[in-house]
Each structure stands twice: as structure tokens, then as C-alpha cells.
Write an enzyme that holds these catalytic residues in place. Structure first.
Site, PDB file in Angstrom:
ATOM      1  CG  ASN A  46      40.457  45.591  47.843  1.00  0.00           C
ATOM      2  OD1 ASN A  46      40.776  44.546  48.198  1.00  0.00           O
ATOM      3  ND2 ASN A  46      41.190  46.435  47.240  1.00  0.00           N
ATOM      4  CG  ASP A 105      47.097  46.443  37.514  1.00  0.00           C
ATOM      5  OD1 ASP A 105      47.250  47.228  38.220  1.00  0.00           O
ATOM      6  OD2 ASP A 105      45.776  46.248  37.162  1.00  0.00           O
ATOM      7  CD  GLU A 123      45.318  47.432  41.577  1.00  0.00           C
ATOM      8  OE1 GLU A 123      44.710  47.629  40.879  1.00  0.00           O
ATOM      9  OE2 GLU A 123      45.589  47.733  42.785  1.00  0.00           O
ATOM     10  CG  ASP A 127      45.809  43.481  52.245  1.00  0.00           C
ATOM     11  OD1 ASP A 127      45.933  44.299  51.272  1.00  0.00           O
ATOM     12  OD2 ASP A 127      45.759  43.940  53.324  1.00  0.00           O
TER      13      ASP A 127
END
Length: 735
Positions: free
Chosen positions: A470, A462, A505, A479
Site C-alpha cells: 500500500n 495473510d 488482507e 485492493d
């Protein structure tokens, strides 16, 4: 017997599903040239087989050894030329001993002595014949006696050059057992502290390393072996201290050790321990160019390089896949056809003189023919073998390159998994498998590996603090980070592996034919590589990721395996992120043919199974492992009374070999924990740590007495017993 009442019960210290004690493998961080050197040096146990001949790695290790040994560096170099894996083992043991000494605060003199003794504790192996030290099969009693004599030879070598009695005492004591049943030194009292510490670290590193006759142990299994031998071979209190030390940032301590060697040690101080000072420069090692290394590492065919002295100097991943033997264990071994049971096309074995590889080495003539060998899983495989002599410009034959191509008509397990991978539905952003495809493949993957008794591992990862990425840089930048992480994961894949985006993620990697030790090494490499990867979408900044690792073990389903890996990931997050945590003992304890599964009993439809198990681990460790078992089996602790625990299994949301429309199989497990003391005719101050082996009485009954699904209940109880034995590292109790 301990009192486990709710007020002072270890179960009551935290939630019912509190995770078991994790094995934390911290990240390696560095940003300078010296930091890169330290990152290369602090954990040589994580090197791959291709690194054994890497001059950059060897130069770093040589530099550390030179500054630590000073004028006696030639002794270590002699050991390295004799058998490089042993020399690397000595360096790993030294870093481990030094980090441990730093942790417990030994004096500077004691610290120096244990470091020097650890670096040269195996120097006596210079006198062991090559045929014994590189033998791929078990040693005969006579050969074992010769190997055991290397301790005496080492002491003789050191006495002629070492001026420090403390170093000599530690090396001699490291070979002696704590209880005196095996001694290489006359004892007038307790063994010196440094010798007792060195014995533990030496054994632990040996268990954590690949050998031709066995794979490396998982950390949990290695710790369990230390518990088992505490009080006989090892100091019980030091075993306890050592296992607790490994829960701290041991890699950071090792960095401190390496930095002290490079920046603090003075040559005059280092050399005062030695009598002679003649040091010769080592000849530079030859290495394959980077492109050739990468090509060999990723070839599906097996490639073996054998030098002019019949020593194996390259054993690529294809050879590991084909034979089941790791490259690290084969490096510098003498080539013999019996290593892989090489035969002609009719199954007739070659002796050493008639071996086609030996013929090509001596004659300089290449050949291509169909042969057979004993492959992974003890299956005989047909291969096209191509032996290519390596002749230099002067016409001298330097060795042989052997290429083995599997032509067996049966499709291997890895090939089937590879076909599933190719047909998998892709995640549109990363072009790896999506979650639905992972769930489908994972069930088949687990079933196939349990059927063939091959190891497989699951890595779940992760990206750390991804929401902040973000929120700060926007979703397109996020992304881009996800895509770069997916590319890195795909780059580490071997044939048969599967990478999938599990959600957001979070990614998972299924590792075919991969045990805990190998999976942890891969996860560590990924963790380090991603932390150093600059992200253009973030203006060149870097992000990190956390990893959880587990290996399939008896009684596992795809669901329990995934839950255990997810708990490991959560532990990595809670312990500071940017690190690897491994849970689970692996698949080498118990199995489908275990007596625990065959002897399940019935009594009027109520009692399904009743067992008495013995674990070498202390009571507190068993309790932590039970918590992990309950969490992964989707159970709940119903009650705790004194030293008895009642656990419900089969809560809503849990499944076991059933369709979604079926009623779940609900069982009750009642466990009673007893702390067992075994005197073994020794006074109380010499009892084994834990000797307190833990006895666990287990009974399994159905939640509802009217449940008539006896076959399903019996199968479920059998699997639960296998799984519980694996979690607790326990064996059947012999009355």
C-alpha cells in the site's frame, strides 16, 4: 522426576502463552526451468489423486530415478508398473532419507547407499499377489504373512543385481525392529545406521499417506506414533533426531538432493553399484487432457474410471465426498462391489460375477439403474448409477466409466454448508463472505462436524508485508492484490467450503470433510500458486502469503479452533513468511463418547473432575502443547511450583456456549507432570526415547465454591478434559 522449579522450569523459558512447537512446512521457491522441475519433484507427498496419472509428474520422477539408479532404473520401473503408489512411496522415502543424511552430514558412501536402498526397499512387492497388495479391507493373518515376506523377496531380487553389500544390509535391517523382537536379518551387533534411518522415514511416510482403510495421519499424530514405538521398533535417539530435523527447512534440503542428482551424479559412478545394464525405454503414459482433468476434479457427482483389467484409474473428488474414501488410496485398486458395499435397490449385495460394473466391462453394454451404496458416515445412500463402456476404434472394450449421482432425500452436510455459503453476506471488494457471516457460519460448521464426527479444517492466511504494498503502490493496487488472492482462494474451494475475508488482507477458509493432511496440502498448493502469480497492479511483481492450518479436535469450540489456527499463522510469520504451519492433532484422539467426559466426579461442589493421563510424547513436548492449550482456551498460568502447574480458565473475553450477558464459567486446572521411565527389562542404553512417557495428573475445580451452576460446570470440565487429551495426545492411565 524432573525439577520444574521456576529457575529451571521449561514453563519459565518463555511467556505463559508461548506457542506449542509448530510443524513448519516451508515454501518451495524456484525461478528457472530446473527450479520448476525441482518444485515438482521435491515433495511428491503433496500430489493429489489426479496427479497419479499425470505424465508431467511421472516424467519428472522417472528422470530423477534414472539419474539416481542408472542402469538399475528398470527395477524401479517394474515396481511402478506393478503398483504405482508403492513406487511413489519409495521415491518420497528416498528424498526424505537423503535430506536427513545431508542434515546430519553422513559420508558420501553412506549417503549413496541409503539413497539406493530407500529407492528399492519395497522392490519385493513385485512378488506379492495383486489381490493382496490392492485389497481394500484388512488382511487376514495368512495374507499379512505373505505381505511381510516381501522383504525376503526384495533381498533376493537385489542380491542378483546389486554389487554393494552396504545397500543389501540397509534393506535387510530396515525390516528389523530395533529391540530385536522382529528380525529379518541375523544380528551380530547393532543394526546399520542406514537401516535404522530408513525404517523411521518409511513408517513416517506410510502414516502420512492416504490408504483405503484409513486417512493420512496429521504430522503430530505421526510423530506421536514414532515416540510410542521408540525403543521397540525404532532407534530412540534417531526418532528424536528425526523429529527435530523436521523443524528445519526440509523442503530446501530436498531441493538440494534433487539438484545433486540432476547436476552432480555421473552415470559411471551411479552404475558401479549394479551388475547388469539392460535398460528398456518405457512406453509413454496416456493422460486425460487438462480440461477433462479440471472437469472431473470439480464435478459434484462421483466419477470412477475402471480399466480393462478392473483397476481403478480415476476416483474424483465427487467420489471422495460420496464414499469417504480418498482417491490416492483407491488408485490402481481392483474394482470390487464390496469396496463401497454396492447393492441393488432392495439392499441385496452383488457378488463379483453379478456386479453391474463387471457386466458392463465384459459385455460392452451400458446401463442406468437405481442402486444403493454405503456412503460417508456409514450411511446407506441411494444413487443413480450409470456405467458407460469405453470402446476404442477397433471395437475393443478398454474399460468402464461409472457415474454415481446421489438421489438421497436427506440433504447432506456438505449441501447444507453450501446453502449457508450461498446465503452469506458478501464482502463488497472480494465477493467472498465477510467476517460477520464467517463467525455465524463457523459456529454451525463446528457443531455440525462434531455431531457427525466428520473432520473439518480451518485455513487462515495473510498477505505478507501488505503495508509495504500500500505504501509503495497505493491502496488501489493493494485492493487489486487482495482481489487476486480472494479469486485464488475461491478457485480451490469444493462444495461445502467457505471463503471469507476476515479483515484487511487476512482471509479464512473453512474446509468441510477435510483433515489436517488434506488441508495442509491445499494450503501448500495455495502458497506456491500465489507466490508465482504476477500482479499487474504491481508492474508484474509478485507477493507472497503465509498460512496457518488446524483441524477440529475433541473439546473444540469455534473460538478455540480459530485461536489455534491464528497461532499457526503467527508461527508462519515468525519463521520467515511464505510458508504453511499446522497446529493441532486432529479429531481422531478422544471424542464425545470418551471416558474422560463420562467419568467426571463431584465432591461437595468443589472437585469437578480428576484424571490421570499418559502421553507418549516427551515431557518437553507436552509442556509446549500445554502452552498452546492455555492460549487457545483463553486461560492464564497462575502459578508454577516444582512440577505442578495451576491454570485459570475462563478469563474475561473467553466464552463457552453462553450468551454475551451470561457470567463466564471460571475454572481452575491443577496439573502435575511426571516423567515416567519404563524399563521393560532392557539395559539403560536401550531404553525408549521418552520412554519417558509423560504422566499428567489433572484436577479441575470451580474458581468460586459458591457457584451453583453445576450442570454447566460439569459440561465445561468435560470439554476441557477432552480438549486437553487432544492437545497432549494422551490417553487415560490404566492403573
Amino acid at each position: 522426576m524432573p525439577n520444574l522449579s521456576p529457575t529451571n522450569n521449561p514453563f519459565a523459558l518463555g511467556p505463559a502463552f508461548a506457542p506449542q512447537a509448530p510443524v513448519v512446512l516451508p515454501p518451495r521457491r524456484s525461478g528457472t526451468a530446473e527450479g520448476a522441475l525441482l518444485a515438482t519433484a521435491v515433495a511428491p507427498e503433496d500430489r493429489t489423486s489426479g496427479d497419479l496419472g499425470n505424465p508431467a509428474v511421472q516424467d519428472v520422477e522417472n528422470q530423477l530415478v534414472e539419474v539416481r539408479l542408472g542402469v538399475a532404473g528398470s527395477l524401479y520401473r517394474a515396481l511402478r508398473w506393478k503398483h504405482e503408489p508403492t513406487a511413489r512411496h519409495c521415491l518420497r522415502v528416498t528424498l526424505g532419507c537423503s535430506a536427513w543424511s545431508t542434515r546430519v552430514g553422513l559420508s558420501a558412501a553412506e549417503h549413496d547407499e541409503i539413497e539406493l536402498a530407500a529407492l528399492l526397499h519395497d522392490i519385493g512387492k513385485i512378488g506379492v499377489p495383486d489381490g493382496i497388495i490392492t485389497k481394500p479391507r484388512p488382511l487376514t493373518p495368512q495374507e499379512a504373512a505373505i505381505m511381510d515376506g516381501h522383504w525376503q523377496m526384495g533381498q533376493e531380487i537385489l542380491r542378483s543385481s546389486c554389487a554393494s553389500p552396504g545397500v543389501l544390509d540397509i534393506v535387510a535391517a530396515a525390516a528389523s525392529w530395533y529391540d530385536g523382537s522382529k528380525a529379518h536379518v541375523e544380528r551380530s551387533g547393532a543394526l546399520p545406521l542406514g537401516g535404522r534411518m530408513l525404517a523411521i522415514v518409511d513408517a513416517f511416510d506410510a502414516m502420512m499417506s492416504d490408504h483405503v482403510y484409513r486417512r493420512a495421519f496429521s504430522r503430530e499424530r505421526a510423530f506421536n506414533e514414532l515416540y510410542r514405538c521408540a525403543g521397540t521398533q525404532f532407534d530412540p535417539e534417531l526418532v528424536k533426531q528425526f523429529t527435530e530435523t523436521h523443524e528445519f527447512d526440509l523442503t530446501r534440503l530436498r531441493e538440494t538432493v534433487a539438484r545433486r542428482w540432476l547436476n552432480v551424479l555421473e552415470p559411471e559412478v551411479v552404475s558401479q553399484h549394479w551388475r547388469y545394464n539392460d535398460v528398456a525405454e518405457a512406453a509413454p503414459n496416456q493422460a486425460l487432457p487438462l480440461f477433462q482433468h479440471r472437469l472431473l476434479a470439480n464435478m459434484y457427482d462421483a466419477v470412477v474410471f475402471i480399466d480393462g483389467a478392473s483397476k481403478i484409474i480415476e476416483w474424483n473428488r465427487g467420489a471422495e465426498r460420496l464414499t469417504g474414501i480418498s482417491g490416492t488410496s483407491m488408485y490402481q485398486k481392483t474394482w470390487l462391489p464390496g469396496i463401497i458395499e454396492l447393492t441393488d435397490e432392495h439392499g441385496q449385495r452383488f457378488n463379483e460375477a453379478d456386479c453391474p460394473v463387471t457386466y458392463a466391462l465384459h459385455s460392452g453394454v451400458q446401463w442406468l439403474r437405481r442402486l444403493k451404496l454405503r456412503g460417508r458416515g456409514n450411511q446407506q445412500l441411494a444413487v443413480d448409477a450409470h456405467a458407460i463402456p469405453v470402446v476404442c476404434g477397433e471395437g475393443i472394450n478398454r474399460g468402464v466409466a461409472l457415474v454415481l449421482h446421489d438421489v438421497s432425500p436427506e440433504i447432506s452436510l456438505e449441501a447444507r454448508c453450501e446453502n449457508l455459503k450461498e446465503k452469506a453476506t458478501k464482502d463488497p471488494l472480494t465477493q467472498v463472505a465477510n467476517r460477520a457471516e464467517f463467525d455465524r457460519v463457523h459456529v454451525r460448521f463446528v457443531a455440525a462436524h462434531l455431531e457427525t464426527h466428520l473432520p473439518c479444517s480451518l485455513i487462515i492466511s495473510d498477505i505478507d508485508r501488505f503495508k509495504l504494498v500500500n505504501d509503495t503502490y497505493g491502496h488501489p493496487a493493494g485492493d487489486a492484490v487482495i482481489q487476486s488472492f480472494a479469486r485464488l482462494l475461491k478457485s480451490c474451494c469444493r462444495p461445502g467450503d467457505l471463503v471469507a475475508r476476515y479483515g484487511g488482507e487476512e482471509f479464512v477458509v473453512l474446509c468441510a470433510d477435510c483433515d489436517n493432511a488434506a488441508a495442509v496440502r491445499r494450503a501448500e498448493e495455495l502458497c506456491k500458486a500465489f507466490s508465482r502469480l504476477e500482479q499487474p497492479a504491481l508492474g508484474g511483481r509478485r507477493v507472497t502469503a503465509s498460512f496457518g492450518v488446524t483441524e477440529i479436535q475433541p473439546g473444540d469450540t469455534a473460538e478455540t479452533m480459530l485461536r489455534r489456527a491464528d497461532r499457526a499463522l503467527l508461527n508462519a510469520k515468525e519463521n520467515g513468511r511464505n510458508r504453511v504451519v499446522q497446529l493441532g492433532s486432529g479429531g481422531e484422539h478422544g471424542g464425545e463418547n470418551s471416558e474422560a467426559g463420562e467419568a467426571a466426579t463431584q465432591a461437595g461442589g468443589k472437585l469437578l473432575a480428576e484424571r490421570v493421563l499418559i502421553s507418549e510424547a516427551p515431557l518437553a513436548v507436552c509442556i509446549e502443547k500445554l502452552r498452546g492449550f492455555v492460549a487457545d482456551q483463553h486461560g492464564a498460568i497462575e502459578s508454577i511450583k516444582n512440577n505442578c502447574v495451576r491454570v485459570r480458565i475462563g478469563e474475561e473475553g473467553g466464552s463457552f456456549f453462553r450468551r454475551m450477558t451470561d457470567r463466564p464459567v471460571r475454572l481452575v486446572m491443577e496439573l502435575e507432570f511426571v516423567d515416567v521411565e519404563e524399563e521393560r527389562h532392557r539395559p539403560s542404553e536401550q531404553r525408549r526415547y521418552g520412554n519417558a512417557r509423560t504422566k499428567i495428573q489433572v484436577a479441575i475445580t470451580p474458581r468460586r465454591n459458591r457457584d451453583r451452576r453445576q450442570a454447566e460446570l460439569q459440561e465445561r470440565s468435560r470439554q476441557l478434559l477432552l480438549s486437553l487429551r487432544s492437545y497432549l495426545m494422551a490417553a487415560e492411565h490404566e492403573a
